[in-house]
Design a protein around this motif. Structure first.
Motif, PDB file in Angstrom:
ATOM      1  N   ALA A 261      -4.773  -5.973  -0.478  1.00 39.84           N
ATOM      2  CA  ALA A 261      -4.683  -4.629   0.269  1.00 39.84           C
ATOM      3  C   ALA A 261      -4.751  -3.332   0.491  1.00 39.84           C
ATOM      4  N   ALA A 262      -5.325  -2.838   1.135  1.00 39.37           N
ATOM      5  CA  ALA A 262      -4.912  -0.994   1.287  1.00 39.37           C
ATOM      6  C   ALA A 262      -4.931   0.110   2.324  1.00 39.37           C
ATOM      7  N   GLY A 263      -3.986   0.528   2.355  1.00 35.05           N
ATOM      8  CA  GLY A 263      -3.710   1.588   3.870  1.00 35.05           C
ATOM      9  C   GLY A 263      -3.031   2.767   3.775  1.00 35.05           C
ATOM     10  N   ILE A 264      -2.682   2.885   4.922  1.00 36.12           N
ATOM     11  CA  ILE A 264      -1.932   4.573   5.025  1.00 36.12           C
ATOM     12  C   ILE A 264      -0.427   3.651   5.742  1.00 36.12           C
ATOM     13  N   GLY A 265      -0.540   3.007   5.814  1.00 40.30           N
ATOM     14  CA  GLY A 265       0.712   2.243   6.221  1.00 40.30           C
ATOM     15  C   GLY A 265       1.562   1.568   5.039  1.00 40.30           C
ATOM     16  N   THR A 266       2.817   0.991   5.343  1.00 36.70           N
ATOM     17  CA  THR A 266       3.893  -0.232   4.637  1.00 36.70           C
ATOM     18  C   THR A 266       3.975  -1.523   4.461  1.00 36.70           C
ATOM     19  N   HIS A 267       3.897  -1.762   6.279  1.00 37.97           N
ATOM     20  CA  HIS A 267       3.785  -3.090   6.366  1.00 37.97           C
ATOM     21  C   HIS A 267       2.758  -4.131   7.000  1.00 37.97           C
ATOM     22  N   PHE A 268       2.570  -5.148   6.386  1.00 36.97           N
ATOM     23  CA  PHE A 268       1.762  -5.874   7.547  1.00 36.97           C
ATOM     24  C   PHE A 268       2.513  -7.134   7.573  1.00 36.97           C
TER      25      PHE A 268
ATOM     26  N   VAL B 209       4.350  -4.732   2.135  1.00 29.06           N
ATOM     27  CA  VAL B 209       3.366  -4.788   0.652  1.00 29.06           C
ATOM     28  C   VAL B 209       2.764  -2.927   0.061  1.00 29.06           C
ATOM     29  N   LEU B 210       2.650  -1.761   0.656  1.00 30.53           N
ATOM     30  CA  LEU B 210       2.726  -0.956   0.369  1.00 30.53           C
ATOM     31  C   LEU B 210       3.640   0.220   0.373  1.00 30.53           C
ATOM     32  N   PRO B 211       5.165  -0.010   0.017  1.00 27.24           N
ATOM     33  CA  PRO B 211       5.851   0.258  -0.489  1.00 27.24           C
ATOM     34  C   PRO B 211       6.317   1.928  -0.849  1.00 27.24           C
ATOM     35  N   GLU B 212       4.846   2.496  -0.916  1.00 28.11           N
ATOM     36  CA  GLU B 212       4.806   4.068  -1.238  1.00 28.11           C
ATOM     37  C   GLU B 212       4.083   4.773  -1.017  1.00 28.11           C
ATOM     38  N   SER B 213       3.458   3.855   0.243  1.00 32.23           N
ATOM     39  CA  SER B 213       2.726   4.477   0.915  1.00 32.23           C
ATOM     40  C   SER B 213       3.068   5.677   2.131  1.00 32.23           C
ATOM     41  N   ASP B 214       2.424   6.895   1.611  1.00 30.41           N
ATOM     42  CA  ASP B 214       2.953   7.923   2.975  1.00 30.41           C
ATOM     43  C   ASP B 214       1.515   8.346   4.020  1.00 30.41           C
TER      44      ASP B 214
ATOM     45  N   LEU C 272      -5.272   6.092  -0.107  1.00 26.55           N
ATOM     46  CA  LEU C 272      -4.794   4.917   0.094  1.00 26.55           C
ATOM     47  C   LEU C 272      -3.950   4.522  -0.981  1.00 26.55           C
ATOM     48  N   ASP C 273      -3.017   3.802  -0.555  1.00 23.96           N
ATOM     49  CA  ASP C 273      -1.737   2.579  -1.346  1.00 23.96           C
ATOM     50  C   ASP C 273      -3.063   1.146  -1.400  1.00 23.96           C
ATOM     51  N   VAL C 274      -2.985   1.038  -3.011  1.00 24.18           N
ATOM     52  CA  VAL C 274      -4.159  -0.244  -2.704  1.00 24.18           C
ATOM     53  C   VAL C 274      -2.697  -1.604  -4.086  1.00 24.18           C
ATOM     54  N   CYS C 275      -2.843  -2.039  -3.483  1.00 26.96           N
ATOM     55  CA  CYS C 275      -2.200  -3.462  -3.854  1.00 26.96           C
ATOM     56  C   CYS C 275      -2.634  -4.760  -4.272  1.00 26.96           C
TER      57      CYS C 275
END
Length: 295
Positions: free
Chosen positions: A193-200, A206-211, A217-220
């Motif tokens: 998962a890659a994104g600029i948000g935190t939840h899906f 899934v991306l709790p440190e995203s800003d 991008l935060d990538v998990c």
């Protein structure tokens, strides 16, 4: 006085948005807001309506629906001087969680009318824009199964949970080449998962440190996961407590490319489409969002 153009999807949340829209009209009229509200008629219609609102000079174009409606609306606002508003009333409402906009009508409306503007990033999955999270693997399987449960569940979160459990028992790992700007390697990947948000997935953090405003991008990546390990991992995913797990790779980047065998479809803000190989890229400062006031 600001002029608001509301793009409302009455089919959001399996049709429950209809009551929300009716209440919204009453609340807007009571507050004397200068607005036009248009309802979507088919997939892609929100993009058309939002483009008309931009061309007509409305100050704030508002998505009234779920993450899919938000994505369609935002497509017409990328790198414009118009403000994107959000009144979440869909199944998942995941982007709203990331930016602190509640699903309750009155507090969300207060943010829309009295909040502050915040410049946020967007992303691209190959040539497709996304505004929350995109990915492939387990999350696509979950979405497939969630669709099966939606007609039987009154709450969207319940359908997502049942979809997750069914995907666990149909566990699929894909041999994947992962390429960041500074490194490349192969892993047996369950989920990326890659994104600029935190939840899906209706609330999975899934991306709790995203800003959404940091230009990255935060990538998990969940890799080398057994079915038993996944069952233990899911509750930590939901709470955003999975980052120290040995089967998790988590980092920030401007882009990342995945090529896997067997191939996988991708999901883009909850919409499933043609998939891997896929490159996820960040688009810094893409959208101006009406957000909660920050101290």
């Amino acid at each position: 006085m600001e002029r608001f153009y509301l793009v409302a999807n009455p089919t959001s949340c399996s049709g429950a948005a209809r009551q929300y829209i009716d209440r919204l009209k009453t609340a807007l009229d009571a507050r004397g807001v200068d607005y036009i509200l248009r309802e979507t008629q088919h997939p892609g219609h929100a993009t058309v309506l939002a483009k008309e609102a931009v061309d007509a000079g409305f100050d704030v174009i508002v998505s009234v629906g779920g993450d899919g409606t938000l994505r369609e609306t935002a497509l017409s606002l990328v790198h414009t001087d118009r403000v994107l508003g959000l009144l979440p009333c869909g199944t998942g409402n995941d982007f709203a969680r990331a930016v602190g906009i509640p699903t309750e009508l009155e507090p969300a409306l207060d943010i829309l009318l009295n909040g502050q503007n915040r410049v946020v990033d967007a992303g691209k999955a190959n040539e497709e824009f996304f505004f929350n999270i995109a990915g492939f693997g387990f999350d696509v399987d979950v979405l497939d199964y969630t669709e099966q449960f939606k007609p039987k569940c009154k709450k969207g979160g319940t359908a997502y949970l049942l979809g997750c459990l069914k995907a666990v028992f149909g566990l699929k790992l894909r041999r994947t080449k992962v390429t960041f700007p500074d490194e490349s390697y192969e892993q047996d990947v369950l989920l990326a998962a890659a994104g600029i948000g935190t939840h899906f997935g209706g609330g999975m953090n899934v991306l709790p440190e995203s800003d959404p405003s940091d230009g990255l991008l935060d990538v998990c990546i969940a890799h080398d996961v057994t079915r038993l390990r996944l069952l233990k991992l899911l509750p930590r995913f939901i709470k955003g407590k999975h980052l120290n797990e040995p089967v998790i790779t988590y980092r920030k980047a401007t882009e990342v490319t995945f090529s896997c065998d067997p191939v996988s479809r991708i999901e883009v803000d909850g919409e499933r489409m043609d998939g891997t190989p896929v490159t996820f890229k960040v688009l810094p400062d893409a959208i101006t969002l009406r957000a909660p006031k920050q101290d």
